[in-house]
Design an enzyme around this catalytic site. Structure first.
Site: not given
Length: 432
Positions: A191, A205, A209
């Site tokens: 996960g 990602d 940021k």
């Protein structure tokens, strides 16, 4: 502290991992928040298309299937957007909330990276807060640190490990000697990585940021398109082993630096010295380092994602609103952000690690050395490992400070020699 009897009313859009965590925190620590903010903070409405049981106590809240309708119509002072996505419903929720005179808090880094300027301008025009602490580095209060704690400093550079998935993969590759694909499959099973991991492992990602951090750190317009982006798919177990031998670790970093040519914004794998704090940040943890003119170096480390850390950051923004604090979204009003030029990646200078898989035959290394000489690339060290006859031989070089363009052109020419079993691999060495 001035006490306010009227509660701050909060509506939560999206009841996934972070949304559920935010509801849990607001419920569990309601008394603590009331004590610290001077007023009760209460949830009045939630929105999600799926009404399944989440193990949360939601009976006292008004439920909306349409999050945009909730943003417009709910009895709320603050709308918390935790749906995700760079646009679509998430953007409409924020726009509707601001249009209705409500503060907005979000954990959505893609939304802020692509639409933060417009949303901030709309919020500031109405005297509203657009809070996004949770959008960068999860539970690490890096936005507050840059925007408020270090307000008296000129930032020279901000950099860090901003994606826990990549950091976990690189850590496991180092500790187990396994290849990227194997560790990625394990991260997906646990996960830590999505079924489609591209957003994380290809550096997008981290770039979202970094674009946000650069704007806050340097007071410049938010420019996602100015970020140079590389991911970690090409990092092999052999690179990690050679890095260790050379005294480095490989990390995917986002780096923003103020240079004479403009602001350099880049995301890519880096080799960092073993004795630096950031080299010791492993697993799913994040770390952000700020270099300021008066504070020198400040290092932040913590959990960069997950239900509880991210919910903590969401609630920090809600608490500021409850206290009546309204700091400009990016540290200064949007209208005063300057459009700093983007420093071209081709003008970057630094040291490089290069790995070649070459056919072991006479004259190969002489040809490689000649190409590097012709491009003014100076080698610092060379490592070579022998293999069985007929197999490619790994040759690793590190260079002295070199122009990026020269290094890239050299590798193109080396790849054209016909003596490489695979394309040359390059990793930048950072002098942190």
């Amino acid at each position: 502290m001035i006490r306010v009897s009227r509660p701050l009313k909060v509506a939560v859009a999206g009841l996934g991992t972070v949304g559920g965590g935010t509801v849990k925190l607001l419920q569990a620590n309601a008394a603590l928040l009331a004590e610290r903010t001077g007023r009760p903070v209460v949830i009045t409405a939630v929105a999600d298309r799926d009404r399944r049981d989440r193990g949360l106590s939601l009976d006292t809240y008004r439920w909306f299937d349409d999050a945009v309708a909730m943003a417009s119509d709910a009895d709320a002072d603050v709308v918390v957007e935790l749906i995700g996505g760079a646009g679509g419903v998430a953007l409409k929720v924020c726009e509707a909330a601001i249009a209705a005179g409500r503060h907005v808090v979000t954990a959505n880094k893609a939304l802020i990276a692509h639409h933060g300027m417009a949303l901030a301008a709309a919020a500031e025009a109405k005297g509203l807060t657009l809070g996004y602490e949770a959008a960068v580095a999860g539970g690490i209060p890096i936005i507050k640190s840059l925007r408020e704690g270090l307000v008296g400093n000129h930032a020279r550079r901000v950099y860090g490990i901003l994606n826990g998935t990549c950091n976990y993969i690189l850590t496991q590759m180092r500790e187990t000697g396994r290849e990227f694909a194997t560790v990625l499959a394990e991260a997906q099973a646990l996960g830590y990585a999505e079924a489609d991991p591209s957003f994380d492992v290809d550096g997008i990602d981290t770039a979202h940021k970094l674009a946000i951090l650069a704007s806050v750190a340097f007071g410049c317009t938010l420019d996602f398109d100015a970020v140079h982006i590389e991911g970690i798919r090409h990092v092999a177990a052999v690179d990690i082993a050679f890095a260790q031998e050379l005294g480095y670790r490989i990390k995917l970093l986002g780096i923003a630096t103020q240079t004479e040519a403009g602001i350099e914004r880049r995301v890519h794998p880096c080799m960092v010295r073993l004795d630096t704090p950031i080299a010791q940040v492993d697993g799913v943890f994040n770390a952000v380092v700020i270099d300021g003119d008066f504070v020198d170096r400040v290092v932040h480390e913590g959990r960069g994602a997950g239900e509880r850390p991210t919910a903590s950051a969401v609630v920090a923004d809600i608490a500021d609103i409850a206290r009546g604090r309204n700091v400009p979204t990016f540290g200064v009003p949007v209208a005063t952000l300057h459009a700093a030029p983007a420093a071209p990646m081709s003008e970057h200078r630094g040291a490089f690690y290069v790995r070649l898989m070459v056919l072991d035959r006479p004259g190969v290394f002489a040809d490689i050395a000649a190409i590097l000489r012709d491009h003014d690339v100076s080698m610092e060290a060379v490592l070579q490992r022998g293999r069985a006859p007929g197999e490619p031989v790994p040759v690793v070089m590190t260079t002295h400070d070199t122009a990026e363009a020269a290094m890239v052109h050299s590798l193109v020419k080396i790849g054209e020699l016909g003596s490489s079993a695979e394309p040359p691999r390059m990793i930048r060495i950072e002098p942190f």
